[in-house]
Design a protein around this motif. Structure first.
Motif, PDB file in Angstrom:
ATOM      1  N   LYS A 151       8.353  47.035  24.772  1.00 13.06           N
ATOM      2  CA  LYS A 151       7.740  47.945  23.798  1.00 13.06           C
ATOM      3  C   LYS A 151       6.439  47.396  23.213  1.00 13.06           C
ATOM      4  N   SER A 152       6.211  46.108  23.356  1.00 10.78           N
ATOM      5  CA  SER A 152       5.007  45.480  22.817  1.00 10.78           C
ATOM      6  C   SER A 152       3.855  45.626  23.811  1.00 10.78           C
ATOM      7  N   ASP A 178     -11.587  48.057  30.566  1.00 11.78           N
ATOM      8  CA  ASP A 178     -10.452  47.790  29.687  1.00 11.78           C
ATOM      9  C   ASP A 178      -9.167  47.811  30.493  1.00 11.78           C
ATOM     10  N   GLY A 179      -8.150  47.207  29.860  1.00  5.20           N
ATOM     11  CA  GLY A 179      -6.881  47.124  30.546  1.00  5.20           C
ATOM     12  C   GLY A 179      -5.796  46.543  29.673  1.00  5.20           C
ATOM     13  N   THR A 180      -4.757  46.095  30.337  1.00  4.73           N
ATOM     14  CA  THR A 180      -3.602  45.536  29.642  1.00  4.73           C
ATOM     15  C   THR A 180      -3.162  44.252  30.328  1.00  4.73           C
ATOM     16  N   VAL A 181      -2.367  43.500  29.607  1.00  7.50           N
ATOM     17  CA  VAL A 181      -1.661  42.331  30.136  1.00  7.50           C
ATOM     18  C   VAL A 181      -0.335  42.297  29.394  1.00  7.50           C
ATOM     19  N   LYS A 182       0.721  41.833  30.035  1.00  8.05           N
ATOM     20  CA  LYS A 182       2.058  41.906  29.443  1.00  8.05           C
ATOM     21  C   LYS A 182       2.536  40.574  28.875  1.00  8.05           C
ATOM     22  N   LEU A 183       3.317  40.690  27.834  1.00  4.95           N
ATOM     23  CA  LEU A 183       3.994  39.516  27.292  1.00  4.95           C
ATOM     24  C   LEU A 183       5.156  39.145  28.216  1.00  4.95           C
ATOM     25  N   GLN A 184       5.338  37.864  28.414  1.00  4.70           N
ATOM     26  CA  GLN A 184       6.501  37.366  29.145  1.00  4.70           C
ATOM     27  C   GLN A 184       7.643  37.146  28.155  1.00  4.70           C
ATOM     28  N   ASP A 185       7.292  36.572  26.986  1.00  5.39           N
ATOM     29  CA  ASP A 185       8.245  36.417  25.894  1.00  5.39           C
ATOM     30  C   ASP A 185       7.475  36.086  24.627  1.00  5.39           C
ATOM     31  N   GLY A 186       8.178  36.154  23.519  1.00 10.12           N
ATOM     32  CA  GLY A 186       7.536  35.832  22.249  1.00 10.12           C
ATOM     33  C   GLY A 186       8.470  36.059  21.077  1.00 10.12           C
ATOM     34  N   SER A 201       5.240  32.284  18.388  1.00 14.83           N
ATOM     35  CA  SER A 201       4.763  31.750  19.667  1.00 14.83           C
ATOM     36  C   SER A 201       4.979  32.809  20.743  1.00 14.83           C
ATOM     37  N   PHE A 202       4.066  32.819  21.706  1.00 18.16           N
ATOM     38  CA  PHE A 202       4.061  33.867  22.720  1.00 18.16           C
ATOM     39  C   PHE A 202       3.619  33.304  24.058  1.00 18.16           C
ATOM     40  N   THR A 203       4.164  33.867  25.123  1.00 17.93           N
ATOM     41  CA  THR A 203       3.738  33.562  26.473  1.00 17.93           C
ATOM     42  C   THR A 203       3.311  34.866  27.127  1.00 17.93           C
ATOM     43  N   VAL A 204       2.115  34.861  27.711  1.00 22.85           N
ATOM     44  CA  VAL A 204       1.558  36.045  28.360  1.00 22.85           C
ATOM     45  C   VAL A 204       1.623  35.847  29.873  1.00 22.85           C
ATOM     46  N   ASP A 205       2.084  36.869  30.583  1.00 24.56           N
ATOM     47  CA  ASP A 205       2.160  36.860  32.042  1.00 24.56           C
ATOM     48  C   ASP A 205       0.794  37.258  32.593  1.00 24.56           C
ATOM     49  N   MET A 206      -0.009  36.277  32.993  1.00 26.26           N
ATOM     50  CA  MET A 206      -1.372  36.558  33.456  1.00 26.26           C
ATOM     51  C   MET A 206      -1.388  37.296  34.797  1.00 26.26           C
ATOM     52  N   SER A 235       0.150  39.893  35.299  1.00 23.42           N
ATOM     53  CA  SER A 235       0.303  41.313  34.968  1.00 23.42           C
ATOM     54  C   SER A 235      -1.014  41.972  34.555  1.00 23.42           C
ATOM     55  N   ILE A 236      -2.134  41.270  34.682  1.00 14.89           N
ATOM     56  CA  ILE A 236      -3.429  41.858  34.306  1.00 14.89           C
ATOM     57  C   ILE A 236      -3.613  43.175  35.044  1.00 14.89           C
TER      58      ILE A 236
END
Length: 188
Positions: A30-31, A45-53, A66-71, A73-74
Protein backbone atom coordinates in the motif's frame (compact mmCIF):
# COMPACT_ATOMS: atom_id res chain seq x y z
CA UNK A 1 0.44 6.56 54.91
CA UNK A 2 3.82 7.97 53.99
CA UNK A 3 4.90 4.54 52.68
CA UNK A 4 1.70 4.27 50.63
CA UNK A 5 2.43 7.64 48.96
CA UNK A 6 6.02 6.58 48.26
CA UNK A 7 4.85 3.29 46.74
CA UNK A 8 2.25 5.06 44.60
CA UNK A 9 4.79 7.62 43.39
CA UNK A 10 7.29 4.86 42.62
CA UNK A 11 4.70 2.88 40.64
CA UNK A 12 3.69 6.01 38.71
CA UNK A 13 7.33 6.75 37.90
CA UNK A 14 7.95 3.18 36.77
CA UNK A 15 4.82 3.22 34.60
CA UNK A 16 5.95 6.46 32.98
CA UNK A 17 9.46 5.16 32.32
CA UNK A 18 8.10 1.85 31.06
CA UNK A 19 6.53 3.40 27.97
CA UNK A 20 8.02 1.19 25.32
CA UNK A 21 8.63 1.88 21.69
CA UNK A 22 6.11 0.60 19.19
CA UNK A 23 7.39 -0.51 15.81
CA UNK A 24 4.92 -0.05 12.96
CA UNK A 25 5.83 -2.30 10.04
CA UNK A 26 5.07 -0.57 6.76
CA UNK A 27 2.66 -2.28 4.37
CA UNK A 28 4.81 -2.39 1.22
CA UNK A 29 1.79 -3.22 -0.98
CA UNK A 30 0.00 0.00 0.00
CA UNK A 31 3.00 2.31 0.39
CA UNK A 32 4.40 4.23 -2.60
CA UNK A 33 7.60 5.95 -3.64
CA UNK A 34 7.36 8.21 -6.69
CA UNK A 35 10.31 9.93 -8.34
CA UNK A 36 10.81 12.69 -10.89
CA UNK A 37 14.11 13.17 -12.73
CA UNK A 38 14.57 16.33 -14.75
CA UNK A 39 16.79 17.21 -17.66
CA UNK A 40 17.26 20.35 -19.75
CA UNK A 41 14.73 19.16 -22.34
CA UNK A 42 12.08 17.67 -20.05
CA UNK A 43 11.57 15.11 -17.33
CA UNK A 44 10.67 11.52 -16.58
CA UNK A 45 8.75 10.14 -13.65
CA UNK A 46 8.16 6.78 -12.14
CA UNK A 47 8.05 4.60 -9.09
CA UNK A 48 10.25 2.30 -7.04
CA UNK A 49 9.00 -0.16 -4.43
CA UNK A 50 9.81 -0.66 -0.80
CA UNK A 51 11.20 -4.07 0.08
CA UNK A 52 10.53 -3.51 3.78
CA UNK A 53 10.40 -0.77 6.36
CA UNK A 54 9.19 0.33 9.76
CA UNK A 55 8.58 3.46 11.79
CA UNK A 56 9.18 3.54 15.53
CA UNK A 57 6.98 5.49 17.93
CA UNK A 58 7.31 6.15 21.65
CA UNK A 59 4.43 7.70 23.57
CA UNK A 60 2.78 8.42 20.22
CA UNK A 61 5.77 10.38 18.88
CA UNK A 62 7.96 9.37 15.94
CA UNK A 63 11.37 8.26 17.26
CA UNK A 64 12.90 6.12 14.51
CA UNK A 65 12.61 4.40 11.19
CA UNK A 66 14.44 2.33 8.62
CA UNK A 67 13.62 1.27 5.08
CA UNK A 68 14.97 -0.88 2.29
CA UNK A 69 14.10 -0.02 -1.32
CA UNK A 70 14.08 -2.66 -4.07
CA UNK A 71 16.09 -0.91 -6.80
CA UNK A 72 15.19 -3.66 -9.30
CA UNK A 73 11.61 -2.39 -9.14
CA UNK A 74 12.42 0.96 -10.82
CA UNK A 75 9.59 1.72 -13.19
CA UNK A 76 9.06 4.60 -15.61
CA UNK A 77 5.44 5.76 -15.60
CA UNK A 78 5.46 8.60 -18.14
CA UNK A 79 6.33 6.37 -21.12
CA UNK A 80 4.33 3.54 -22.65
CA UNK A 81 5.48 0.01 -23.39
CA UNK A 82 7.13 -0.13 -26.80
CA UNK A 83 7.71 3.64 -26.79
CA UNK A 84 10.95 3.88 -24.83
CA UNK A 85 9.69 2.67 -21.43
CA UNK A 86 11.70 -0.57 -21.37
CA UNK A 87 14.84 1.10 -22.74
CA UNK A 88 14.81 3.83 -20.07
CA UNK A 89 14.04 1.35 -17.27
CA UNK A 90 16.94 -0.82 -18.43
CA UNK A 91 19.25 2.18 -18.54
CA UNK A 92 18.23 3.31 -15.02
CA UNK A 93 19.08 -0.19 -13.76
CA UNK A 94 22.44 -0.14 -15.61
CA UNK A 95 25.71 0.91 -13.94
CA UNK A 96 25.37 4.33 -15.67
CA UNK A 97 22.67 5.05 -13.10
CA UNK A 98 21.83 2.74 -10.18
CA UNK A 99 23.77 -0.46 -11.03
CA UNK A 100 21.09 -2.77 -9.62
CA UNK A 101 23.02 -5.96 -10.41
CA UNK A 102 25.69 -4.91 -7.91
CA UNK A 103 23.46 -2.72 -5.69
CA UNK A 104 19.98 -4.30 -5.64
CA UNK A 105 18.79 -2.24 -2.66
CA UNK A 106 19.03 1.26 -1.25
CA UNK A 107 18.49 1.99 2.45
CA UNK A 108 17.31 4.87 4.59
CA UNK A 109 17.96 4.85 8.35
CA UNK A 110 16.66 7.65 10.59
CA UNK A 111 19.37 9.20 12.77
CA UNK A 112 17.74 12.24 14.42
CA UNK A 113 14.13 13.31 14.68
CA UNK A 114 12.84 16.64 15.96
CA UNK A 115 9.17 17.45 16.46
CA UNK A 116 8.41 20.53 14.38
CA UNK A 117 4.67 21.02 14.95
CA UNK A 118 1.60 18.81 15.33
CA UNK A 119 2.41 15.51 13.64
CA UNK A 120 5.28 17.02 11.61
CA UNK A 121 8.85 15.94 12.27
CA UNK A 122 12.18 17.02 10.83
CA UNK A 123 14.13 13.85 10.11
CA UNK A 124 17.83 13.50 9.33
CA UNK A 125 18.63 10.07 7.95
CA UNK A 126 21.48 8.17 6.34
CA UNK A 127 20.60 7.33 2.73
CA UNK A 128 22.69 4.64 1.03
CA UNK A 129 22.59 4.30 -2.76
CA UNK A 130 25.21 2.34 -4.74
CA UNK A 131 27.12 1.66 -1.53
CA UNK A 132 27.57 5.38 -0.79
CA UNK A 133 26.00 6.83 2.38
CA UNK A 134 25.11 10.50 2.83
CA UNK A 135 22.77 12.36 5.18
CA UNK A 136 19.43 13.68 3.94
CA UNK A 137 17.03 15.91 5.86
CA UNK A 138 13.30 16.17 5.26
CA UNK A 139 10.01 16.89 6.99
CA UNK A 140 7.66 13.97 7.56
CA UNK A 141 3.97 14.27 8.38
CA UNK A 142 2.37 11.46 10.38
CA UNK A 143 -1.40 11.15 10.27
CA UNK A 144 -3.13 8.10 11.76
CA UNK A 145 -1.68 5.00 10.11
CA UNK A 146 0.12 6.92 7.34
CA UNK A 147 3.15 9.15 6.88
CA UNK A 148 4.18 11.33 3.94
CA UNK A 149 7.25 13.23 2.85
CA UNK A 150 8.72 14.94 -0.20
CA UNK A 151 12.43 15.61 -0.61
CA UNK A 152 15.26 15.93 -3.12
CA UNK A 153 18.18 13.57 -3.58
CA UNK A 154 21.41 14.74 -5.20
CA UNK A 155 22.43 11.73 -7.30
CA UNK A 156 25.98 13.02 -7.74
CA UNK A 157 26.62 12.26 -4.05
CA UNK A 158 25.91 8.59 -4.81
CA UNK A 159 28.15 8.30 -7.88
CA UNK A 160 25.21 8.30 -10.30
CA UNK A 161 27.13 10.05 -13.07
CA UNK A 162 25.33 9.60 -16.39
CA UNK A 163 24.54 12.94 -18.04
CA UNK A 164 25.55 14.90 -14.92
CA UNK A 165 27.09 18.33 -15.35
CA UNK A 166 28.92 17.67 -12.07
CA UNK A 167 31.03 15.01 -13.79
CA UNK A 168 31.00 15.92 -17.50
CA UNK A 169 31.48 19.20 -19.37
CA UNK A 170 29.76 20.48 -22.51
CA UNK A 171 26.65 18.28 -22.24
CA UNK A 172 24.43 21.11 -23.44
CA UNK A 173 20.80 20.02 -23.78
CA UNK A 174 21.81 16.44 -22.89
CA UNK A 175 22.37 17.47 -19.25
CA UNK A 176 20.35 15.59 -16.66
CA UNK A 177 20.03 17.52 -13.41
CA UNK A 178 21.63 16.03 -10.31
CA UNK A 179 18.65 16.56 -8.01
CA UNK A 180 15.67 14.28 -8.37
CA UNK A 181 12.42 14.57 -6.44
CA UNK A 182 11.04 11.81 -4.28
CA UNK A 183 7.50 11.66 -2.90
CA UNK A 184 6.81 8.96 -0.29
CA UNK A 185 3.52 7.75 1.12
CA UNK A 186 3.85 5.13 3.88
CA UNK A 187 0.93 3.08 5.19
CA UNK A 188 0.94 0.57 8.05
Amino acid sequence: MKNLKTIALTLFTLATVAVTAQTKKVDVTKSTIKWVGKKVTGQHDGTVKLQDGALVFKAGKLTGGSFTVDMNSIEVTDLQAGKGKEKLEGHLKHEDFFGVDKYPTATLVFKTIAAKKNNVYTVTADLTIKGKTNPVTFDMTVNGNAATTDFKINRAKYDVKYGSGSFFENLGDKTIYDDFDVSVNLVW
